[in-house]
Design an enzyme around this catalytic site. Sequence first.
Site, PDB file in Angstrom:
ATOM      1  CE1 TYR A 215      -3.377  -2.668   0.129  1.00  0.00           C
ATOM      2  CE2 TYR A 215      -3.758  -2.205   2.437  1.00  0.00           C
ATOM      3  CZ  TYR A 215      -4.071  -2.891   1.297  1.00  0.00           C
ATOM      4  OH  TYR A 215      -5.088  -3.816   1.305  1.00  0.00           O
TER       5      TYR A 215
ATOM      6  CE  LYS B 247      -5.863  -7.855   1.113  1.00  0.00           C
ATOM      7  NZ  LYS B 247      -6.429  -6.660   1.550  1.00  0.00           N
TER       8      LYS B 247
HETATM    9  P1  FBP Z   1     -11.135  -4.604   2.905  1.00  0.00           P
HETATM   10  O1  FBP Z   1     -11.532  -5.554   1.802  1.00  0.00           O
HETATM   11  O2  FBP Z   1     -12.135  -4.566   3.998  1.00  0.00           O
HETATM   12  O3  FBP Z   1     -10.762  -3.250   2.352  1.00  0.00           O
HETATM   13  O4  FBP Z   1      -9.842  -5.237   3.546  1.00  0.00           O
HETATM   14  C1  FBP Z   1      -8.634  -5.277   2.857  1.00  0.00           C
HETATM   15  C2  FBP Z   1      -7.548  -4.751   3.746  1.00  0.00           C
HETATM   16  O5  FBP Z   1      -6.297  -4.833   3.130  1.00  0.00           O
HETATM   17  C3  FBP Z   1      -7.487  -5.423   5.084  1.00  0.00           C
HETATM   18  O6  FBP Z   1      -6.710  -6.592   5.040  1.00  0.00           O
HETATM   19  C4  FBP Z   1      -6.948  -4.334   5.937  1.00  0.00           C
HETATM   20  O7  FBP Z   1      -7.374  -4.411   7.247  1.00  0.00           O
HETATM   21  C5  FBP Z   1      -7.539  -3.108   5.342  1.00  0.00           C
HETATM   22  O8  FBP Z   1      -7.788  -3.388   3.990  1.00  0.00           O
HETATM   23  C6  FBP Z   1      -6.644  -1.915   5.432  1.00  0.00           C
HETATM   24  O9  FBP Z   1      -7.382  -0.838   4.978  1.00  0.00           O
HETATM   25  P2  FBP Z   1      -6.802   0.612   4.824  1.00  0.00           P
HETATM   26  O10 FBP Z   1      -6.616   0.826   3.369  1.00  0.00           O
HETATM   27  O11 FBP Z   1      -7.870   1.497   5.375  1.00  0.00           O
HETATM   28  O12 FBP Z   1      -5.531   0.675   5.598  1.00  0.00           O
END
Ligand code: FBP
Length: 278
Positions: free
Chosen positions: A148, A201
Amino acid sequence: MIKEKLAQIMPNGRAMILAYDQGLEHGPRDFKMNPESRNFEYILDIATKGGFTGLVLHAGLAEKYHRQIMDSGVPLILKLNGKSELFTEDDPYSPQLYTVEDAIALGATAVGYTVYSGSSYEHEMNRQLADIVREAHSNDMPVIGWMYPRGRDITERTSTSKTMQIAIAEQEKGGMAIDETPAIVSYAARIGMELGADIVKVKNTGSIDGFKRVVESAAPTKVVMSGGAMTNTDEEFLGTVGDVLAAGAIGVAVGRNIWQRQDPLLLAQKLRKLILGT
Ligand code: FBP
């Protein structure tokens, strides 16, 4: 043997993973939409009956429900780092909390780790992911990288990198968030591959062509799409999943889009048909 574990998470090369680490990442507010989602047994039931190929948890739940998880047959993916949303510094850091050894003791099939590329702490997270990959692979355990891009330099577009210049041009043309531009997401996916992740991911970039670039950047590491906030309809979500599959993604790792719905199993069934064809 790592291949066998990967095959459990991605039978026929496709993955449909249920994420339930949001209790730590976002807090209980995520459970308001569907209050039953607060209850782990409800989630495990969705994972089992919905035919998910993996369940992402932090160690607390994995330990408390160890027996039920093992009996369910759903592969456990232990998330090794995490943080709450309460600390809101511009540059996020998600420290490693658990080890590959903990994952093995809890019967996990794979481990997961989040890297916030672009944060001023990214060097620390890159190093932790590299260490985890080394240890996991020497124990035949696959690693999934939550890649991310995040931090002030990203959100404020102050990174002076060439990639940011490309991303800004893409944003001006496509209107997407800067951390969802193909330039930034494909770089994050590539970092995951370079650090040894077996699956990355990432967030959707919003177009099939854009996501193709992400998949190409990550190759031979496989790509799954992260879910994000719940969409208005099942069809909207399924349309997005169809697009990333068309771009070469192997599936999804999603949470809220499943368990916040009133009928999670109905969507799981449609999703399974779309991703796994069964
Ligand atoms: P969601 O499908 O609910 O978005 O979850 C995916 C995820 O990667 C989770 O594993 C993690 O808790 C969350 O998104 C993190 O979200 P953010 O982008 O708000 O940090």
